[in-house]
Design an enzyme around this catalytic site. Structure first.
Site, short mmCIF file in Angstrom:
data_model
loop_
_atom_site.label_atom_id
_atom_site.label_comp_id
_atom_site.label_asym_id
_atom_site.label_seq_id
_atom_site.Cartn_x
_atom_site.Cartn_y
_atom_site.Cartn_z
N CYS A 72 22.55 34.21 29.11
CA CYS A 72 23.53 33.64 28.18
C CYS A 72 23.00 32.34 27.61
O CYS A 72 22.05 31.76 28.14
CB CYS A 72 24.89 33.43 28.85
SG CYS A 72 24.98 31.96 29.87
N CYS A 78 26.28 25.20 31.90
CA CYS A 78 27.62 25.62 32.33
C CYS A 78 27.78 25.53 33.84
O CYS A 78 28.76 24.97 34.33
CB CYS A 78 27.89 27.05 31.85
SG CYS A 78 29.26 27.85 32.65
N CYS A 81 27.36 30.48 36.42
CA CYS A 81 26.47 31.54 36.94
C CYS A 81 25.16 30.92 37.39
O CYS A 81 24.13 31.18 36.81
CB CYS A 81 26.15 32.56 35.88
SG CYS A 81 27.55 33.25 35.10
N CYS A 171 29.44 34.91 27.21
CA CYS A 171 29.54 34.92 28.67
C CYS A 171 29.27 36.33 29.18
O CYS A 171 29.86 37.30 28.70
CB CYS A 171 30.93 34.46 29.11
SG CYS A 171 31.15 34.49 30.91
N TYR A 326 50.00 36.57 53.07
CA TYR A 326 49.39 36.13 51.81
C TYR A 326 49.04 37.40 51.01
O TYR A 326 47.90 37.67 50.66
CB TYR A 326 48.14 35.28 52.05
CG TYR A 326 48.34 34.17 53.07
CD1 TYR A 326 48.92 32.96 52.71
CD2 TYR A 326 47.97 34.35 54.40
CE1 TYR A 326 49.12 31.95 53.65
CE2 TYR A 326 48.18 33.35 55.34
CZ TYR A 326 48.75 32.15 54.97
OH TYR A 326 48.95 31.17 55.89
N GLU A 347 54.36 36.57 50.66
CA GLU A 347 53.63 35.89 49.58
C GLU A 347 54.51 34.80 48.99
O GLU A 347 55.68 35.01 48.73
CB GLU A 347 53.25 36.91 48.49
CG GLU A 347 52.72 36.33 47.20
CD GLU A 347 51.46 35.49 47.40
OE1 GLU A 347 51.43 34.38 46.84
OE2 GLU A 347 50.54 35.94 48.10
N ASP A 392 44.94 37.30 54.36
CA ASP A 392 44.13 37.15 53.15
C ASP A 392 44.57 35.85 52.45
O ASP A 392 45.15 35.88 51.37
CB ASP A 392 44.32 38.37 52.23
CG ASP A 392 43.34 38.38 51.07
OD1 ASP A 392 42.45 37.50 51.03
OD2 ASP A 392 43.47 39.25 50.19
N CYS A 419 38.11 34.28 51.06
CA CYS A 419 37.37 34.05 49.82
C CYS A 419 36.61 32.71 49.88
O CYS A 419 35.94 32.34 48.93
CB CYS A 419 38.31 34.08 48.61
SG CYS A 419 39.65 32.88 48.68
#
Length: 465
Positions: A72, A78, A81, A171, A326, A347, A392, A419
């Protein structure tokens, strides 16, 4: 070494998520946003005791791992990535080593070791995303300018800046449909002479462009977020968008008004200018209705790998009551519903709970129940007792006051989907302290080219007390 001094050196390794380690004489300096093997120039910008941090100024020599050319136009400014010039195989290998090191340290600190003192659990490596590029089904682009008082821009923040916004016209993390829509919106807003919202002065009109596109359905939701400081008619923009030659299809164009002082994408008022305020996506044969702000895994292709891994780790839940804490829009709950007696999802985001209930109805699932509320409070009120728990949590992990309540249930096994592996590593301390052991861990790369990665961890009650 003093703050403000400039040095150069080689990044020897990168610790999760993006902490490059440079040795200068006998000193270790953390330099973020680089990759192993790069020769970099940096300035010492933080010093606390023996801990030194440097701000990357320039890459003087590429890493031997950088075997690809950038794909890109705004790399590396940026920073989204960071690893796109590294082969995907090397990205996966690096992330797996980073996360294994984190979990090893946490497990050893908790005393779960073999006779030789090594961490005693099974690390199953890493699974890659089926698609390396064009995988994101959601993107929040910001309005701004690339430099002070420059022309209007629409895209992503420059690395290390909360103000400069780079035009992200090509992108590669998103489908080309999204790039076409971004370009169309930017050109229209430039023609109209609209100003962007200035965060410090709290004046201006344009804030964000939130795009969501079903990877499996091709349905697109366009959300233009502005303040109420200008009363605009977006009919012409609507016509331009609908006339774009896209592979997918725009099913909704929304004007979202947000007068919040904080720089978050939220709605004070939503005006539907075309179509509807939701779209559909499919995962593992299940259909999901997704609204502008409801949480959904940003990589639908990788999510299938993630949830298949989680389902394998969860195993047989026949005749069990499962708590999905969650639960977001209820993806995991519905995947488990077919093999459990009952699944109860909790949640905090009410909109996500409404969507979860609708999704369960859409898929003909009757043994799922969803509760809107903070896990910390709901666990005090709920009457049922779980036989199995799936966790989660958001990036910051489990609330330290909620974790003891979860552990009090004393279920034989739990699966923790993370995550942010550093949050998982931190939370493991209490799991191990309270009689659980880490049985096995697998990484799933949902965020190719970036520093992020998901982790699935199976926990079981320990025989030792």
């Amino acid at each position: 070494m003093k703050k403000g001094e400039i040095y150069q050196g080689i990044i020897e390794k990168v610790e999760f998520p993006n902490k490059g380690i440079v040795q200068i004489e006998d000193k270790k300096v953390i330099v973020k946003n680089g990759m192993p093997g790069q020769t970099v120039r940096f300035m010492i910008n933080k010093k606390k005791g023996s801990r030194l941090e440097g701000r990357l100024l320039e890459v003087l020599q590429r890493s031997p791992l950088e075997t690809r050319q950038p794909v890109c136009s705004i790399f590396p400014a940026c920073g989204g990535c960071m690893y796109q010039t590294m082969s995907y195989e090397n990205q996966l290998e690096m992330k797996a080593k980073q996360i294994q090191n984190l979990i090893d340290q946490a497990v050893k600190a908790g005393g779960q070791v073999d006779e030789q003192g090594n961490p005693d659990y099974v690390f199953e490596g890493i699974k890659g995303s089926p698609r390396e590029f064009a995988y994101r089904n959601k993107m929040e682009f910001s309005f701004g300018d690339e430099y002070k008082e420059g022309p209007l821009s629409l895209g992503l923040h420059k690395k290390g800046s909360t103000y400069d916004v780079l035009n992200a016209l090509d992108c590669k993390l998103v489908h080309e449909d999204m790039n076409q829509i971004l370009k169309c919106v930017l050109e229209y807003c430039q023609e109209q002479g609209y100003d962007y919202y200035h965060k410090m002065q709290h004046v201006g009109f344009l804030r964000h462009l939130l795009l969501r596109r079903g990877n499996t359905t091709g349905e697109i939701l366009v959300n233009l977020v502005t303040t109420s400081q200008v009363e605009a008619d977006f009919q012409e923009l609507k016509e331009r968008l609908l006339n774009l030659n896209l592979e997918g299809k725009i099913v909704g164009f929304l004007h979202i008004i947000n007068d919040s002082l904080s720089d978050v994408v939220k709605s004070d008022e939503t005006r539907i200018l075309y179509g509807k305020d939701y779209f559909y996506e499919e995962i593992l044969g299940l259909k999901f209705k997704i609204t502008p702000f409801s949480f959904f895994q940003p990589n639908s292709y990788g999510a299938e790998v993630l949830y298949e891994t989680a389902r394998e780790y969860i195993g047989d839940t026949k005749d069990m009551t499962v708590f999905d804490l969650y639960s977001g829009t209820g993806t995991i709950s519905q995947i488990l519903a077919a093999v459990a007696k009952e699944v109860i999802g909790v949640e905090i985001v009410e909109e996500a709970v409404v969507a979860a209930e609708e999704n369960a109805g859409l898929n003909g699932i009757e043994n799922c129940r969803f509760i809107a509320g903070d896990v910390l409070k709901v666990l005090d009120e709920i009457q049922e007792k779980p036989d199995f728990i799936v966790l989660d949590p958001p990036r910051d992990g489990i609330h330290p006051k909620a974790l003891p309540k979860i552990l009090e249930y004393g279920v034989e096994k739990m699966v923790y989907i993370s995550c942010k592996p550093t949050s998982l590593a931190r939370d493991l301390e209490m799991f191990l302290e309270k009689g659980y052991r880490v049985e096995k861990v697998c990484c799933v790369d949902q965020f190719c080219q970036t520093v992020h990665c998901e982790v699935v961890c199976l926990l079981g009650r320990s025989e030792r007390k």
